[in-house]
Design a protein around this motif. Structure first.
Motif, PDB file in Angstrom:
ATOM      1  N   THR A 227     -31.664  33.549 -42.724  1.00 40.33           N
ATOM      2  CA  THR A 227     -31.764  32.626 -41.591  1.00 40.33           C
ATOM      3  C   THR A 227     -32.539  33.309 -40.471  1.00 40.33           C
ATOM      4  O   THR A 227     -32.097  34.339 -39.947  1.00 40.33           O
ATOM      5  CB  THR A 227     -30.367  32.237 -41.079  1.00 40.33           C
ATOM      6  OG1 THR A 227     -29.626  31.626 -42.138  1.00 40.33           O
ATOM      7  CG2 THR A 227     -30.463  31.272 -39.907  1.00 40.33           C
ATOM      8  N   PRO A 228     -33.704  32.787 -40.090  1.00 42.28           N
ATOM      9  CA  PRO A 228     -34.507  33.429 -39.054  1.00 42.28           C
ATOM     10  C   PRO A 228     -33.735  33.618 -37.749  1.00 42.28           C
ATOM     11  O   PRO A 228     -32.883  32.797 -37.377  1.00 42.28           O
ATOM     12  CB  PRO A 228     -35.682  32.462 -38.881  1.00 42.28           C
ATOM     13  CG  PRO A 228     -35.830  31.827 -40.233  1.00 42.28           C
ATOM     14  CD  PRO A 228     -34.415  31.651 -40.709  1.00 42.28           C
ATOM     15  N   ALA A 229     -34.055  34.703 -37.062  1.00 42.84           N
ATOM     16  CA  ALA A 229     -33.289  35.115 -35.885  1.00 42.84           C
ATOM     17  C   ALA A 229     -33.293  34.069 -34.775  1.00 42.84           C
ATOM     18  O   ALA A 229     -32.325  33.971 -34.015  1.00 42.84           O
ATOM     19  CB  ALA A 229     -33.849  36.437 -35.368  1.00 42.84           C
ATOM     20  N   GLN A 230     -34.352  33.272 -34.665  1.00 41.60           N
ATOM     21  CA  GLN A 230     -34.417  32.319 -33.564  1.00 41.60           C
ATOM     22  C   GLN A 230     -33.355  31.221 -33.675  1.00 41.60           C
ATOM     23  O   GLN A 230     -33.089  30.516 -32.702  1.00 41.60           O
ATOM     24  CB  GLN A 230     -35.806  31.672 -33.464  1.00 41.60           C
ATOM     25  CG  GLN A 230     -36.238  30.830 -34.651  1.00 41.60           C
ATOM     26  CD  GLN A 230     -37.070  31.619 -35.634  1.00 41.60           C
ATOM     27  OE1 GLN A 230     -36.962  32.843 -35.711  1.00 41.60           O
ATOM     28  NE2 GLN A 230     -37.932  30.941 -36.379  1.00 41.60           N
ATOM     29  N   TYR A 231     -32.745  31.090 -34.850  1.00 38.68           N
ATOM     30  CA  TYR A 231     -31.713  30.067 -35.025  1.00 38.68           C
ATOM     31  C   TYR A 231     -30.302  30.634 -34.854  1.00 38.68           C
ATOM     32  O   TYR A 231     -29.321  29.915 -35.060  1.00 38.68           O
ATOM     33  CB  TYR A 231     -31.846  29.430 -36.413  1.00 38.68           C
ATOM     34  CG  TYR A 231     -33.233  28.882 -36.673  1.00 38.68           C
ATOM     35  CD1 TYR A 231     -33.798  27.929 -35.829  1.00 38.68           C
ATOM     36  CD2 TYR A 231     -33.999  29.341 -37.744  1.00 38.68           C
ATOM     37  CE1 TYR A 231     -35.073  27.446 -36.047  1.00 38.68           C
ATOM     38  CE2 TYR A 231     -35.276  28.861 -37.974  1.00 38.68           C
ATOM     39  CZ  TYR A 231     -35.814  27.924 -37.124  1.00 38.68           C
ATOM     40  OH  TYR A 231     -37.083  27.439 -37.343  1.00 38.68           O
ATOM     41  N   VAL A 232     -30.214  31.893 -34.484  1.00 41.20           N
ATOM     42  CA  VAL A 232     -28.925  32.518 -34.194  1.00 41.20           C
ATOM     43  C   VAL A 232     -28.918  32.864 -32.710  1.00 41.20           C
ATOM     44  O   VAL A 232     -29.536  33.841 -32.280  1.00 41.20           O
ATOM     45  CB  VAL A 232     -28.702  33.786 -35.051  1.00 41.20           C
ATOM     46  CG1 VAL A 232     -27.393  34.469 -34.674  1.00 41.20           C
ATOM     47  CG2 VAL A 232     -28.704  33.417 -36.534  1.00 41.20           C
ATOM     48  N   GLU A 233     -28.229  32.046 -31.935  1.00 42.30           N
ATOM     49  CA  GLU A 233     -28.270  32.193 -30.481  1.00 42.30           C
ATOM     50  C   GLU A 233     -27.739  33.543 -30.026  1.00 42.30           C
ATOM     51  O   GLU A 233     -28.305  34.176 -29.124  1.00 42.30           O
ATOM     52  CB  GLU A 233     -27.472  31.066 -29.824  1.00 42.30           C
ATOM     53  CG  GLU A 233     -27.494  31.104 -28.308  1.00 42.30           C
ATOM     54  CD  GLU A 233     -26.765  29.933 -27.679  1.00 42.30           C
ATOM     55  OE1 GLU A 233     -26.629  29.917 -26.443  1.00 42.30           O
ATOM     56  OE2 GLU A 233     -26.328  29.036 -28.433  1.00 42.30           O
ATOM     57  N   ASN A 234     -26.644  33.982 -30.652  1.00 44.84           N
ATOM     58  CA  ASN A 234     -26.024  35.247 -30.242  1.00 44.84           C
ATOM     59  C   ASN A 234     -25.344  35.887 -31.442  1.00 44.84           C
ATOM     60  O   ASN A 234     -24.299  35.410 -31.891  1.00 44.84           O
ATOM     61  CB  ASN A 234     -24.997  35.003 -29.126  1.00 44.84           C
ATOM     62  CG  ASN A 234     -24.357  36.291 -28.642  1.00 44.84           C
ATOM     63  OD1 ASN A 234     -24.723  37.387 -29.068  1.00 44.84           O
ATOM     64  ND2 ASN A 234     -23.388  36.167 -27.753  1.00 44.84           N
ATOM     65  N   PRO A 235     -25.904  36.966 -31.989  1.00 46.68           N
ATOM     66  CA  PRO A 235     -25.283  37.600 -33.152  1.00 46.68           C
ATOM     67  C   PRO A 235     -23.943  38.247 -32.842  1.00 46.68           C
ATOM     68  O   PRO A 235     -23.223  38.656 -33.754  1.00 46.68           O
ATOM     69  CB  PRO A 235     -26.317  38.650 -33.578  1.00 46.68           C
ATOM     70  CG  PRO A 235     -27.082  38.955 -32.339  1.00 46.68           C
ATOM     71  CD  PRO A 235     -27.144  37.667 -31.585  1.00 46.68           C
ATOM     72  N   GLU A 236     -23.595  38.331 -31.556  1.00 44.67           N
ATOM     73  CA  GLU A 236     -22.302  38.904 -31.174  1.00 44.67           C
ATOM     74  C   GLU A 236     -21.245  37.837 -30.920  1.00 44.67           C
ATOM     75  O   GLU A 236     -20.216  38.116 -30.303  1.00 44.67           O
ATOM     76  CB  GLU A 236     -22.467  39.781 -29.929  1.00 44.67           C
ATOM     77  CG  GLU A 236     -23.505  40.862 -30.058  1.00 44.67           C
ATOM     78  CD  GLU A 236     -23.301  41.769 -31.272  1.00 44.67           C
ATOM     79  OE1 GLU A 236     -22.135  41.961 -31.678  1.00 44.67           O
ATOM     80  OE2 GLU A 236     -24.300  42.269 -31.812  1.00 44.67           O
ATOM     81  N   ASN A 237     -21.478  36.632 -31.418  1.00 40.77           N
ATOM     82  CA  ASN A 237     -20.467  35.573 -31.285  1.00 40.77           C
ATOM     83  C   ASN A 237     -20.548  34.641 -32.493  1.00 40.77           C
ATOM     84  O   ASN A 237     -20.788  33.452 -32.361  1.00 40.77           O
ATOM     85  CB  ASN A 237     -20.651  34.792 -29.987  1.00 40.77           C
ATOM     86  CG  ASN A 237     -19.518  33.808 -29.739  1.00 40.77           C
ATOM     87  OD1 ASN A 237     -18.410  33.977 -30.250  1.00 40.77           O
ATOM     88  ND2 ASN A 237     -19.783  32.785 -28.947  1.00 40.77           N
ATOM     89  N   LEU A 238     -20.332  35.222 -33.678  1.00 37.60           N
ATOM     90  CA  LEU A 238     -20.378  34.454 -34.918  1.00 37.60           C
ATOM     91  C   LEU A 238     -19.036  34.586 -35.639  1.00 37.60           C
ATOM     92  O   LEU A 238     -18.561  35.703 -35.881  1.00 37.60           O
ATOM     93  CB  LEU A 238     -21.487  34.979 -35.840  1.00 37.60           C
ATOM     94  CG  LEU A 238     -22.926  34.865 -35.339  1.00 37.60           C
ATOM     95  CD1 LEU A 238     -23.875  35.567 -36.304  1.00 37.60           C
ATOM     96  CD2 LEU A 238     -23.333  33.408 -35.163  1.00 37.60           C
TER      97      LEU A 238
END
Length: 317
Positions: A227-238
């Protein structure tokens, strides 16, 4: 328009690249030909080598696919029956973080009466990583992984996987996420009874075997998608969860990272250059088998789910 990449085996058992857009899957080579695109590459490995220029084109292609699904029906792939392959065929180095979730460290400290720091940064303790071999350890979504001979303490570890998309050397924490191509689900399968070699004297530096513990064929299930990074708003809140045979074993959130994704990438880059296709496994939360001395059996089915990234399924034999 959100898209995700995956790899799958064709009828000839060759590996092809797929593109998932709004729940519809397409063969990338066929889809780009129908749209009149020429990316010049089709494998995920090659795409990562040119991530900065190809990612925008894939975003554009995904928008076209979503707007005219009927026109691309001939490029469609049945995502429910497709045989997945590891989305990286030539992975780089896999760097795996140890003891990086507060809840996991608390659980292990309680289970084994250990004194473990819940705030290592304040004590001047750096992040800690070990290495899993690349190509030999990767297994795909839906794949069956064999229990290594003689192992009776095979354990699970749900993890957020970070895939590097640009060469990174001595970068800062503030810029580290700019070097991430995307994210995926991973399961750091671990042969716990191979870690310590009981026949070796406890004072010996050769008592512990991290190769045997963490590296065996298929020991790093990864996927199903990049999943490209631009579609993960915050990797510290998953949210991150793992089920064993339908029973929830791990249930946490990446906000429990003691060292975040950016900190880990920046730290690693101070010592060694990171390259496109390198993977960082960012640690596992509480709920692994080691905490309660419950381990995997043949026939067990594991499912790792991370919010927005999909569900990774593995069967143990």
């Amino acid at each position: 328009m959100k898209y995700q990449l995956f790899s799958y085996r064709t009828n000839t058992q060759a590996v092809a690249t797929g593109l998932l857009v709004e729940g519809y899957a397409y063969d990338l080579a066929q889809a780009q030909a129908t749209a009149g695109f020429d990316l010049g590459v089709t494998s995920v490995d090659a795409i990562l080598d040119q991530w900065g220029s190809i990612d925008p084109q894939l975003q554009e292609l995904a928008t076209i696919l979503q707007q005219d699904q009927g026109h691309f029906a001939g490029a469609g792939v049945d995502i429910d029956t497709v045989q997945f392959a590891p989305f990286l065929q030539r992975p780089g180095t896999i760097y795996a973080a140890g003891a990086n979730y507060r809840d996991h460290v608390e659980a292990m400290a309680k289970a084994f009466n250990m004194k473990l720091s819940l705030d290592p940064r304040s004590e001047g303790i750096a992040p800690w990583h070990f290495i899993k071999a690349g190509r030999g350890t990767l297994s795909s979504h839906g794949e069956t992984v064999a229990t290594p001979p003689g192992v009776k303490m095979l354990d699970w570890e749900a993890e957020l996987a970070v895939v590097i998309g640009r060469k990174a050397s001595k970068i800062t924490v503030d810029e580290a996420l700019d070097y991430v191509a995307g994210y995926s689900c991973a399961n750091d399968l671990s042969a716990r009874d191979r870690l310590r070699r009981d026949q070796v004297d406890p004072s010996s530096p050769f008592r512990f075997d991290w190769i045997g513990h963490k590296n065996f064929t298929g020991s790093c299930p990864l996927g199903p998608y990049l999943t490209p990074a631009q579609y993960v708003e915050n990797p510290e809140n998953l949210d991150i969860k793992l089920w064993r045979n339908g029973i929830l074993e791990q249930d946490s959130n990446t906000r429990n990272h003691m060292y975040g994704v950016a900190e880990q990438i920046a730290y690693l880059s101070q010592t060694i250059e990171l390259y496109p296709g390198d993977i960082v496994l960012t640690g596992t939360p509480a709920g692994v088998g080691m905490e309660s001395q419950r381990f995997l059996s043949r026939g067990d089915i594991l499912e790792v789910w991370i919010d927005g990234l999909g569900t990774l399924k593995t069967t143990i034999e």
